[in-house]
Design a protein around this motif. Structure first.
Motif, PDB file in Angstrom:
ATOM      1  N   TRP A 159       0.827  -1.208   0.000  1.00 50.52           N
ATOM      2  CA  TRP A 159       0.000   0.000   0.000  1.00 50.52           C
ATOM      3  C   TRP A 159       0.860   1.257   0.000  1.00 50.52           C
ATOM      4  CZ3 TRP A 159      -4.877   1.474  -0.775  1.00 50.52           C
ATOM      5  CH2 TRP A 159      -5.253   2.744  -0.342  1.00 50.52           C
ATOM      6  N   LEU A 160       1.885   1.275   0.820  1.00 52.87           N
ATOM      7  CA  LEU A 160       2.754   2.446   0.899  1.00 52.87           C
ATOM      8  C   LEU A 160       3.532   2.673  -0.403  1.00 52.87           C
ATOM      9  CD1 LEU A 160       4.135   2.063   4.544  1.00 52.87           C
ATOM     10  CD2 LEU A 160       2.404   3.678   3.713  1.00 52.87           C
ATOM     11  N   HIS A 161       3.864   1.603  -1.088  1.00 54.23           N
ATOM     12  CA  HIS A 161       4.562   1.734  -2.364  1.00 54.23           C
ATOM     13  C   HIS A 161       3.609   1.999  -3.531  1.00 54.23           C
ATOM     14  CE1 HIS A 161       7.824  -0.191  -0.027  1.00 54.23           C
ATOM     15  NE2 HIS A 161       8.639   0.358  -0.923  1.00 54.23           N
ATOM     16  N   GLY A 162       2.319   2.011  -3.265  1.00 49.59           N
ATOM     17  CA  GLY A 162       1.341   2.306  -4.302  1.00 49.59           C
ATOM     18  C   GLY A 162       1.110   1.192  -5.297  1.00 49.59           C
ATOM     19  N   THR A 163       1.493  -0.029  -4.940  1.00 47.37           N
ATOM     20  CA  THR A 163       1.350  -1.151  -5.877  1.00 47.37           C
ATOM     21  C   THR A 163       0.151  -2.045  -5.569  1.00 47.37           C
ATOM     22  OG1 THR A 163       2.881  -2.450  -4.510  1.00 47.37           O
ATOM     23  CG2 THR A 163       3.819  -1.218  -6.364  1.00 47.37           C
ATOM     24  N   LEU A 164      -0.433  -1.932  -4.379  1.00 51.55           N
ATOM     25  CA  LEU A 164      -1.512  -2.834  -3.994  1.00 51.55           C
ATOM     26  C   LEU A 164      -2.713  -2.692  -4.924  1.00 51.55           C
ATOM     27  CD1 LEU A 164      -2.496  -4.917  -1.911  1.00 51.55           C
ATOM     28  CD2 LEU A 164      -3.415  -3.013  -0.573  1.00 51.55           C
ATOM     29  N   LEU A 165      -3.182  -1.463  -5.121  1.00 50.13           N
ATOM     30  CA  LEU A 165      -4.335  -1.238  -5.992  1.00 50.13           C
ATOM     31  C   LEU A 165      -3.985  -1.539  -7.444  1.00 50.13           C
ATOM     32  CD1 LEU A 165      -5.859   2.029  -4.469  1.00 50.13           C
ATOM     33  CD2 LEU A 165      -6.546  -0.350  -4.093  1.00 50.13           C
ATOM     34  N   GLU A 166      -2.706  -1.350  -7.803  1.00 54.37           N
ATOM     35  CA  GLU A 166      -2.287  -1.658  -9.174  1.00 54.37           C
ATOM     36  C   GLU A 166      -2.407  -3.157  -9.451  1.00 54.37           C
ATOM     37  OE1 GLU A 166       1.771  -1.504 -11.930  1.00 54.37           O
ATOM     38  OE2 GLU A 166       1.671  -0.392 -10.045  1.00 54.37           O
ATOM     39  N   TYR A 167      -1.982  -3.983  -8.503  1.00 51.45           N
ATOM     40  CA  TYR A 167      -2.128  -5.434  -8.660  1.00 51.45           C
ATOM     41  C   TYR A 167      -3.602  -5.800  -8.869  1.00 51.45           C
ATOM     42  CZ  TYR A 167       2.542  -5.620  -6.465  1.00 51.45           C
ATOM     43  OH  TYR A 167       3.864  -5.450  -6.140  1.00 51.45           O
ATOM     44  N   ILE A 168      -4.450  -5.244  -8.006  1.00 46.58           N
ATOM     45  CA  ILE A 168      -5.868  -5.595  -8.059  1.00 46.58           C
ATOM     46  C   ILE A 168      -6.499  -5.109  -9.353  1.00 46.58           C
ATOM     47  CG2 ILE A 168      -8.102  -5.239  -6.937  1.00 46.58           C
ATOM     48  CD1 ILE A 168      -6.607  -4.984  -4.280  1.00 46.58           C
ATOM     49  N   TRP A 169      -6.263  -3.848  -9.710  1.00 49.30           N
ATOM     50  CA  TRP A 169      -6.909  -3.281 -10.885  1.00 49.30           C
ATOM     51  C   TRP A 169      -6.458  -3.975 -12.173  1.00 49.30           C
ATOM     52  CZ3 TRP A 169     -10.933  -1.277 -12.736  1.00 49.30           C
ATOM     53  CH2 TRP A 169     -10.928  -0.661 -13.986  1.00 49.30           C
ATOM     54  N   THR A 170      -5.179  -4.339 -12.262  1.00 52.25           N
ATOM     55  CA  THR A 170      -4.691  -5.024 -13.466  1.00 52.25           C
ATOM     56  C   THR A 170      -5.462  -6.309 -13.702  1.00 52.25           C
ATOM     57  OG1 THR A 170      -2.460  -4.106 -13.190  1.00 52.25           O
ATOM     58  CG2 THR A 170      -2.677  -6.062 -14.565  1.00 52.25           C
ATOM     59  N   SER A 171      -5.643  -7.103 -12.664  1.00 52.36           N
ATOM     60  CA  SER A 171      -6.347  -8.375 -12.829  1.00 52.36           C
ATOM     61  C   SER A 171      -7.852  -8.174 -12.986  1.00 52.36           C
ATOM     62  CB  SER A 171      -6.071  -9.283 -11.627  1.00 52.36           C
ATOM     63  OG  SER A 171      -4.728  -9.702 -11.604  1.00 52.36           O
ATOM     64  N   VAL A 172      -8.438  -7.271 -12.189  1.00 54.49           N
ATOM     65  CA  VAL A 172      -9.890  -7.067 -12.264  1.00 54.49           C
ATOM     66  C   VAL A 172     -10.292  -6.511 -13.625  1.00 54.49           C
ATOM     67  CG1 VAL A 172     -11.804  -5.704 -11.345  1.00 54.49           C
ATOM     68  CG2 VAL A 172     -10.208  -6.810  -9.777  1.00 54.49           C
ATOM     69  N   SER A 173      -9.541  -5.562 -14.168  1.00 52.88           N
ATOM     70  CA  SER A 173      -9.871  -5.000 -15.481  1.00 52.88           C
ATOM     71  C   SER A 173      -9.769  -6.058 -16.565  1.00 52.88           C
ATOM     72  CB  SER A 173      -8.953  -3.818 -15.794  1.00 52.88           C
ATOM     73  OG  SER A 173      -7.590  -4.219 -15.815  1.00 52.88           O
ATOM     74  N   ARG A 174      -8.735  -6.891 -16.498  1.00 52.35           N
ATOM     75  CA  ARG A 174      -8.618  -7.985 -17.471  1.00 52.35           C
ATOM     76  C   ARG A 174      -9.784  -8.963 -17.328  1.00 52.35           C
ATOM     77  NH1 ARG A 174      -2.268  -9.432 -16.276  1.00 52.35           N
ATOM     78  NH2 ARG A 174      -1.300  -7.850 -17.630  1.00 52.35           N
ATOM     79  N   GLY A 175     -10.090  -9.331 -16.080  1.00 48.22           N
ATOM     80  CA  GLY A 175     -11.147 -10.312 -15.860  1.00 48.22           C
ATOM     81  C   GLY A 175     -12.513  -9.823 -16.314  1.00 48.22           C
ATOM     82  N   LEU A 176     -12.859  -8.582 -15.975  1.00 44.15           N
ATOM     83  CA  LEU A 176     -14.169  -8.059 -16.354  1.00 44.15           C
ATOM     84  C   LEU A 176     -14.297  -7.863 -17.858  1.00 44.15           C
ATOM     85  CD1 LEU A 176     -14.846  -5.461 -13.503  1.00 44.15           C
ATOM     86  CD2 LEU A 176     -15.828  -7.744 -13.784  1.00 44.15           C
ATOM     87  N   LEU A 177     -13.242  -7.350 -18.496  1.00 42.98           N
ATOM     88  CA  LEU A 177     -13.297  -7.168 -19.947  1.00 42.98           C
ATOM     89  C   LEU A 177     -13.402  -8.510 -20.659  1.00 42.98           C
ATOM     90  CD1 LEU A 177     -13.199  -5.405 -22.439  1.00 42.98           C
ATOM     91  CD2 LEU A 177     -10.691  -5.391 -22.281  1.00 42.98           C
ATOM     92  N   GLY A 178     -12.605  -9.477 -20.209  1.00 48.29           N
ATOM     93  CA  GLY A 178     -12.703 -10.806 -20.812  1.00 48.29           C
ATOM     94  C   GLY A 178     -14.055 -11.439 -20.592  1.00 48.29           C
ATOM     95  N   PHE A 179     -14.638 -11.230 -19.406  1.00 48.00           N
ATOM     96  CA  PHE A 179     -15.960 -11.797 -19.135  1.00 48.00           C
ATOM     97  C   PHE A 179     -17.027 -11.143 -20.004  1.00 48.00           C
ATOM     98  CE2 PHE A 179     -19.941 -11.658 -16.695  1.00 48.00           C
ATOM     99  CZ  PHE A 179     -20.207 -13.013 -16.618  1.00 48.00           C
ATOM    100  N   LEU A 180     -16.947  -9.828 -20.205  1.00 53.88           N
ATOM    101  CA  LEU A 180     -17.919  -9.153 -21.072  1.00 53.88           C
ATOM    102  C   LEU A 180     -17.816  -9.666 -22.501  1.00 53.88           C
ATOM    103  CD1 LEU A 180     -17.715  -5.471 -19.758  1.00 53.88           C
ATOM    104  CD2 LEU A 180     -19.543  -7.144 -19.391  1.00 53.88           C
ATOM    105  N   LEU A 181     -16.593  -9.878 -22.988  1.00 55.67           N
ATOM    106  CA  LEU A 181     -16.430 -10.453 -24.326  1.00 55.67           C
ATOM    107  C   LEU A 181     -17.026 -11.860 -24.383  1.00 55.67           C
ATOM    108  CD1 LEU A 181     -12.759  -9.333 -25.133  1.00 55.67           C
ATOM    109  CD2 LEU A 181     -14.878  -8.387 -26.085  1.00 55.67           C
ATOM    110  N   ALA A 182     -16.796 -12.649 -23.335  1.00 50.03           N
ATOM    111  CA  ALA A 182     -17.368 -13.996 -23.286  1.00 50.03           C
ATOM    112  C   ALA A 182     -18.888 -13.942 -23.258  1.00 50.03           C
ATOM    113  CB  ALA A 182     -16.834 -14.740 -22.060  1.00 50.03           C
ATOM    114  N   LEU A 183     -19.445 -12.936 -22.575  1.00 51.91           N
ATOM    115  CA  LEU A 183     -20.897 -12.764 -22.516  1.00 51.91           C
ATOM    116  C   LEU A 183     -21.463 -12.456 -23.903  1.00 51.91           C
ATOM    117  CD1 LEU A 183     -23.429 -12.482 -20.711  1.00 51.91           C
ATOM    118  CD2 LEU A 183     -22.842 -10.081 -20.432  1.00 51.91           C
TER     119      LEU A 183
END
Length: 303
Positions: free
Chosen positions: A92-116
């Motif tokens: 969190w202090l290095h500013g990477t925690l949200l980056e890890y989460i957002w990278t995977s969540v954005s990929r997952g949601l976009l891929g799921f919408l394409l699959a839908l």
């Protein structure tokens, strides 16, 4: 004549009895209709929905800490909860925690919408066109049972270390589940609904939109939920195997980095984040959607 007179004498009494029975039936139906379907009180929600998982998490942390104190494994294999928390604070202090989460969540949601977008029309075709069902139905079932991680090596060979690898693996994992869920839902639509729709002029695309899809919603939503689970697992497998500096750092790559660095605290951090994101998506998207479907059919009431 005697029997006729007996019936005549019993007629008024029987009518009164029938009226009483009808009144009782109407009262019962009114009672069913009057069941409270609004939002339950906040205190009830906290006690029934929030408190049990909080207690479960607390007990898990207590057992975990007891195992650490008992030294059932070396600390480099089983770090203490406080060590993992320090890893969370550092990210969190290095500013990477949200980056890890957002990278995977954005990929997952976009891929799921394409699959839908792909799985929904495919499921309609398989369910409604007999020859397509005979040709593609077994293939979809086979693809659904195939572990998604099996697609990662050929996807890397075909596409290279590019973000498109992630989306390809997600599509191959999620599309069969969404399509099969819709097929299952359509198969459970009562034929009477279809005949009534045709009688009212709802044929073709109009019948599909107004009759078939609403009636198949429970199976379709179940397929969507399973499709997201496949999407998320497929993405994690792809991120663990396919790594490149230009692809960003997702949760799967964080998990693999922890293994490479022999940092179990980082491994536990990645596992917890993957679990938390999966639970959050289910609670924020799919659980409300399921409740809406059940409530619209009168199958969900407050208790």
């Amino acid at each position: 004549m005697g029997s006729t007179e007996t019936k005549g004498d019993a007629g008024p009494g029987q009518n009164v009895k029938d009226s009483d029975d009808l009144a009782g039936l109407e009262a019962g139906l009114d009672a069913l209709d009057s069941v409270q379907t609004g939002r339950p009180p906040l205190r009830q929600v906290l006690v029934q929905k929030v408190l049990p998982p909080v207690i479960a998490v607390a007990l898990t942390l207590v057992v975990w800490q007891l195992l650490v104190w008992a030294e059932v494994a070396p600390t480099y294999k089983l770090p203490a909860p406080s060590t993992v928390w320090d890893e969370v604070q550092s990210a969190w202090l290095h500013g990477t925690l949200l980056e890890y989460i957002w990278t995977s969540v954005s990929r997952g949601l976009l891929g799921f919408l394409l699959a839908l977008l792909i799985g929904t029309p495919l499921g309609l075709l398989v369910a409604r066109v007999r020859i397509i069902r005979a040709a593609l139905g077994p293939i979809l079932s086979g693809l659904q049972s195939l572990p998604s991680v099996a697609w990662v090596p050929p996807a890397v060979v075909w596409l290279g270390l590019e973000p498109s690898v992630m989306y390809t693996v997600i599509l191959l994992g999620a599309v069969p589940s969404i399509a099969n869920g819709l097929v299952s839902g359509i198969d459970q639509v009562p034929p009477l609904f279809l005949r009534a729709g045709r009688t009212l002029g709802a044929t073709g695309l109009k019948g599909t939109w107004h009759i078939v899809m609403p009636a198949a919603l429970p199976g379709y939503v179940a397929g969507l939920k399973q499709g997201w689970a496949f999407s998320w697992r497929s993405l994690m497998a792809a991120e663990i195997i396919a790594k490149a500096p230009d692809m960003g750092m997702g949760l799967g790559q964080l998990l693999e980095a922890g293994r490479t660095n022999s940092s179990m605290s980082q491994v536990f951090l990645a596992i917890f984040l993957i679990l938390i994101v999966g639970i959050a998506i289910d609670l924020l998207i799919f659980s409300p959607l399921e409740r809406w479907v059940l409530r619209s059919r009168g199958l969900l009431v407050s208790r």
